[in-house]
Write an enzyme that holds these catalytic residues in place. Structure first.
Site, PDB file in Angstrom:
ATOM      1  N   ILE A 118       0.845  -1.205   0.000  1.00 60.53           N
ATOM      2  CA  ILE A 118       0.000   0.000   0.000  1.00 60.53           C
ATOM      3  C   ILE A 118       0.876   1.249   0.000  1.00 60.53           C
ATOM      4  O   ILE A 118       1.960   1.245   0.583  1.00 60.53           O
ATOM      5  CB  ILE A 118      -0.921  -0.026   1.248  1.00 60.53           C
ATOM      6  CG1 ILE A 118      -1.942  -1.153   1.088  1.00 60.53           C
ATOM      7  CG2 ILE A 118      -1.651   1.294   1.458  1.00 60.53           C
ATOM      8  CD1 ILE A 118      -2.805  -1.382   2.305  1.00 60.53           C
ATOM      9  N   GLY A 163       3.365   3.592  -4.607  1.00 58.22           N
ATOM     10  CA  GLY A 163       3.498   4.057  -5.990  1.00 58.22           C
ATOM     11  C   GLY A 163       3.163   2.989  -7.013  1.00 58.22           C
ATOM     12  O   GLY A 163       3.340   3.201  -8.213  1.00 58.22           O
ATOM     13  N   LEU A 164       2.678   1.824  -6.539  1.00 58.69           N
ATOM     14  CA  LEU A 164       2.419   0.712  -7.462  1.00 58.69           C
ATOM     15  C   LEU A 164       0.935   0.556  -7.815  1.00 58.69           C
ATOM     16  O   LEU A 164       0.530  -0.458  -8.380  1.00 58.69           O
ATOM     17  CB  LEU A 164       2.971  -0.596  -6.882  1.00 58.69           C
ATOM     18  CG  LEU A 164       4.475  -0.626  -6.603  1.00 58.69           C
ATOM     19  CD1 LEU A 164       4.906  -1.992  -6.070  1.00 58.69           C
ATOM     20  CD2 LEU A 164       5.283  -0.300  -7.864  1.00 58.69           C
ATOM     21  N   GLY A 165       0.130   1.531  -7.441  1.00 57.95           N
ATOM     22  CA  GLY A 165      -1.265   1.524  -7.903  1.00 57.95           C
ATOM     23  C   GLY A 165      -2.192   0.638  -7.093  1.00 57.95           C
ATOM     24  O   GLY A 165      -3.196   0.145  -7.625  1.00 57.95           O
ATOM     25  N   SER A 166      -1.880   0.435  -5.804  1.00 57.03           N
ATOM     26  CA  SER A 166      -2.734  -0.456  -5.002  1.00 57.03           C
ATOM     27  C   SER A 166      -4.166   0.088  -4.883  1.00 57.03           C
ATOM     28  O   SER A 166      -5.124  -0.688  -4.897  1.00 57.03           O
ATOM     29  CB  SER A 166      -2.135  -0.683  -3.619  1.00 57.03           C
ATOM     30  OG  SER A 166      -2.107   0.528  -2.896  1.00 57.03           O
ATOM     31  N   SER A 167      -4.321   1.415  -4.827  1.00 59.89           N
ATOM     32  CA  SER A 167      -5.667   1.993  -4.655  1.00 59.89           C
ATOM     33  C   SER A 167      -6.550   1.702  -5.866  1.00 59.89           C
ATOM     34  O   SER A 167      -7.711   1.310  -5.720  1.00 59.89           O
ATOM     35  CB  SER A 167      -5.583   3.510  -4.474  1.00 59.89           C
ATOM     36  OG  SER A 167      -4.696   3.818  -3.438  1.00 59.89           O
ATOM     37  N   ALA A 186      -6.017  -0.682  -8.078  1.00 60.65           N
ATOM     38  CA  ALA A 186      -6.202  -2.129  -8.224  1.00 60.65           C
ATOM     39  C   ALA A 186      -7.346  -2.601  -7.329  1.00 60.65           C
ATOM     40  O   ALA A 186      -8.205  -3.374  -7.764  1.00 60.65           O
ATOM     41  CB  ALA A 186      -4.907  -2.870  -7.888  1.00 60.65           C
ATOM     42  N   ASP A 201      -4.025   5.317 -13.445  1.00 61.10           N
ATOM     43  CA  ASP A 201      -3.983   4.118 -12.591  1.00 61.10           C
ATOM     44  C   ASP A 201      -5.233   3.246 -12.768  1.00 61.10           C
ATOM     45  O   ASP A 201      -5.109   2.035 -12.983  1.00 61.10           O
ATOM     46  CB  ASP A 201      -3.788   4.512 -11.116  1.00 61.10           C
ATOM     47  CG  ASP A 201      -2.380   5.046 -10.842  1.00 61.10           C
ATOM     48  OD1 ASP A 201      -1.661   5.367 -11.807  1.00 61.10           O
ATOM     49  OD2 ASP A 201      -2.002   5.139  -9.660  1.00 61.10           O
TER      50      ASP A 201
HETATM   51  C1  MEV Z   1       0.247   8.166  -9.621  1.00 58.54           C
HETATM   52  O1  MEV Z   1       0.424   6.768  -9.818  1.00 58.54           O
HETATM   53  C2  MEV Z   1       0.552   8.895 -10.893  1.00 58.54           C
HETATM   54  C3  MEV Z   1       0.382  10.424 -10.835  1.00 58.54           C
HETATM   55  O2  MEV Z   1       0.755  10.898 -12.126  1.00 58.54           O
HETATM   56  C4  MEV Z   1      -1.031  10.821 -10.518  1.00 58.54           C
HETATM   57  C5  MEV Z   1      -2.017  10.513 -11.643  1.00 58.54           C
HETATM   58  O3  MEV Z   1      -1.622  10.304 -12.790  1.00 58.54           O
HETATM   59  O4  MEV Z   1      -3.226  10.542 -11.349  1.00 58.54           O
HETATM   60  C6  MEV Z   1       1.317  11.032  -9.817  1.00 58.54           C
END
Ligand code: MEV
Length: 295
Positions: A87, A90-94, A96, A137
């Site tokens: 979580i 930066g790997l997109g858990s939200s 997913a 994401d």
């Molecule tokens: C977050 O994974 C990526 C960002 O560019 C935000 C977004 O694209 O919504 C920081």
């Protein structure tokens, strides 16, 4: 009904993509699983706790249920979440978890939603929770694969080993996106030019990604990271990790919103192996499947 959706890495273009510049993003081999079962009340079970509809503890799952209920009203549901995806990394858990829950709800209650419609709902959930975001994401969690955004052009990555190393510090997307928005408000011309540079980097990366040209990609990683540092989403821990990776031949950058979370690195096989021995981390399998029903 059980569904799963993948994690992602942004290879190039985070933050600038919020302002309609290009980004390259791929789904990876970590997944979030959501099970939905009809019930007479709403209950959410996850590693974060057991709650009802709770927009503080389970914001993404709760808004996903709310948005789904607007399409097909439901009396109650039991949702169970299990996830391989760290979580706030930066790997997109939200996204997913949002997309997996929407697909599981669709499987259980049969509202007739296509994956395009699931993406649209997940996009709304992203905005419900974060107030701002590019939709990248939820897009990649829904459709999987590797893409140039916003053109929605598929990319075939060739023979590239991408290493992911977690700084162990949280990366809170909404916080970082707001921070960049404030910098852009104060210095619109300068920040716009940085976004244009990131745009050029993302566009230039497509050919070397498809050819497996590590040398060019290493230079583009370096340039993109310099731009991310310029907009204030790096910090001393990330800089230090990237510096140490560079010393052993791995070019690295933030992936996702920054402020913590993961960095991604590329280099020749020897350097990558050395980096893994020193820093741990894992190698990514790019282009994973998008959301799917699990048996
Ligand atoms: C977050 O994974 C990526 C960002 O560019 C935000 C977004 O694209 O919504 C920081």
């Amino acid at each position: 009904m059980k569904a799963s959706a993948p994690a992602k890495i942004i290879i190039f273009g985070e933050h600038a993509v919020v302002y309609k510049r290009h980004a390259v993003v791929t789904a990876i081999n970590l997944r979030c699983y959501a099970e939905a079962k009809k019930s007479d009340e709403i209950k959410i079970y996850s590693p974060l706790g057991v709650t009802g509809l709770d927009f503080k503890v389970h914001p993404y799952v709760s808004y996903a249920i709310k948005r789904f209920s607007e399409v097909k009203p439901i009396n109650g549901v039991e949702i169970r979440i299990e996830s391989d995806i760290p979580i706030a990394s930066g790997l997109g858990s939200s996204s997913a978890v949002t997309v997996a829950v929407l697909k599981a709800l669709e499987g259980e209650f049969e509202a007739g939603l296509s994956n395009d419609e699931i993406f649209e709902l997940a996009r709304k959930v992203e905005l419900d929770v974060q107030g701002i975001g590019s939709g990248t994401d939820p897009f990649i969690a829904t459709f999987g694969g590797t893409w140039l955004i916003p053109d929605r052009k598929r990319i075939n990555i060739k023979n590239i080993r991408i290493l992911v190393v977690n700084t162990g510090k949280s990366s809170i997307t909404a916080e970082m996106v707001r921070k960049v928005a404030e910098l852009k408000r104060r210095h619109p011309d300068a920040v716009d030019k940085i976004f244009d540079a990131i745009d050029a980097i993302a566009l230039e990366s497509v050919e070397p990604l498809e050819k497996g040209d590590i040398k060019t990609l290493s230079e583009l990683f370096f340039l993109n990271q310099c731009m991310l540092k310029a907009i204030g989403v790096s910090n001393s821990e990330i800089d230090d990790l990237i510096e140490r990776l560079t010393e052993i031949g791995v070019s690295a950058k933030i992936t996702g919103a920054g402020g913590g979370g993961c960095v991604i690195g590329i280099g020749d096989d020897k350097s990558i192996e050395r980096a893994m021995k020193t820093f741990g981390g894992f190698l990514v399998e790019a282009g994973a499947d998008g959301v799917r029903i699990e048996d």
